[in-house]
Design a protein around this motif. Structure first.
Motif, short mmCIF file in Angstrom:
data_model
loop_
_atom_site.label_atom_id
_atom_site.label_comp_id
_atom_site.label_asym_id
_atom_site.label_seq_id
_atom_site.Cartn_x
_atom_site.Cartn_y
_atom_site.Cartn_z
N ARG A 101 163.98 65.37 -5.77
CA ARG A 101 164.55 66.49 -5.04
C ARG A 101 163.80 67.82 -5.18
N VAL A 145 166.95 63.14 -1.46
CA VAL A 145 167.86 64.06 -0.75
C VAL A 145 167.13 64.60 0.47
N GLU A 146 167.89 65.21 1.38
CA GLU A 146 167.29 65.73 2.61
C GLU A 146 166.57 67.06 2.40
N THR A 147 167.07 67.90 1.48
CA THR A 147 166.48 69.20 1.23
C THR A 147 165.71 69.17 -0.08
N ILE A 181 163.60 71.09 4.78
CA ILE A 181 164.56 70.08 5.22
C ILE A 181 163.74 68.95 5.83
N LEU A 182 163.90 67.75 5.27
CA LEU A 182 162.96 66.68 5.56
C LEU A 182 162.91 66.22 7.00
N ASN A 183 163.97 66.31 7.76
CA ASN A 183 163.84 65.86 9.14
C ASN A 183 162.96 66.79 9.96
N LYS A 184 162.55 67.91 9.36
CA LYS A 184 161.62 68.83 10.00
C LYS A 184 160.28 68.86 9.26
N PRO A 196 160.84 62.05 9.93
CA PRO A 196 162.20 61.87 9.41
C PRO A 196 162.24 60.99 8.17
N ILE A 197 163.20 61.28 7.34
CA ILE A 197 163.42 60.45 6.14
C ILE A 197 164.11 59.17 6.59
N SER A 198 163.81 58.09 5.93
CA SER A 198 164.43 56.83 6.33
C SER A 198 165.26 56.27 5.20
#
Length: 156
Positions: A76, A106-108, A146-149, A154-156
């Motif tokens: 993270r 995590v995403e962030t 933020i991982l989708n950016k 994108p995170i999988s």
């Protein structure tokens, strides 16, 4: 360039790479306490302990020599990202970050960036979060991505 997980045989090279880059880019902006704190964090025994825990350490190897290192703490937080001074601005940092983010839990993802590294992290897509701060003599700017950016998709 080859990115792989750090092995025990890499400890000396990883520590030396971090210290060389730190001395060139960061040390002159810090107090003696900050330089001492970083020296302890970048020591081979400290890397070994973190490697045995939940920290992922990746190295970038060029012609059999470690030229860069990234450490992802608990999936993270980017705890370290250093490139040999003579190899900077050649895409090694981006390759290491992209590889490390594949292990994110995590995403962030956060980083406490040295002030001199803020522009590089901004290029990678990180944004400043809050004010610069200081801990044990280390001055840093909190940042996050933020991982989708993120640079790797994108995170999988």
């Amino acid at each position: 360039m080859f990115v792989r997980k750090m092995e025990e045989k890499d400890l000396e090279s990883v520590s030396a790479t971090c210290m060389a880059s730190f001395q060139q880019s960061v040390a002159g902006t810090l107090s003696e306490e900050g330089v001492s704190t970083f020296s302890k964090i970048a020591a081979t025994n400290a890397f070994l302990e973190r490697m045995k825990g939940d920290n992922l350490v990746l190295v970038a190897e060029i012609d059999g020599k470690v030229e860069g290192v990234i450490e992802l703490k608990e999936g993270r937080h980017v705890a370290m990202l250093f490139i040999s001074p003579e190899c900077q601005k050649k895409g090694i940092g981006k390759a290491l970050l992209s590889s490390a983010l594949n292990y994110a839990k995590v995403e962030t993802i956060t980083v406490s960036a040295s002030l001199s590294s803020v522009p590089a992290y901004e290029k990678y897509g990180f944004k400043c979060k809050g004010e610069a701060d200081e801990s044990a003599g280390l001055v840093y700017q909190p940042m996050e991505i933020i991982l989708n950016k993120a640079i790797h998709g994108p995170i999988s």
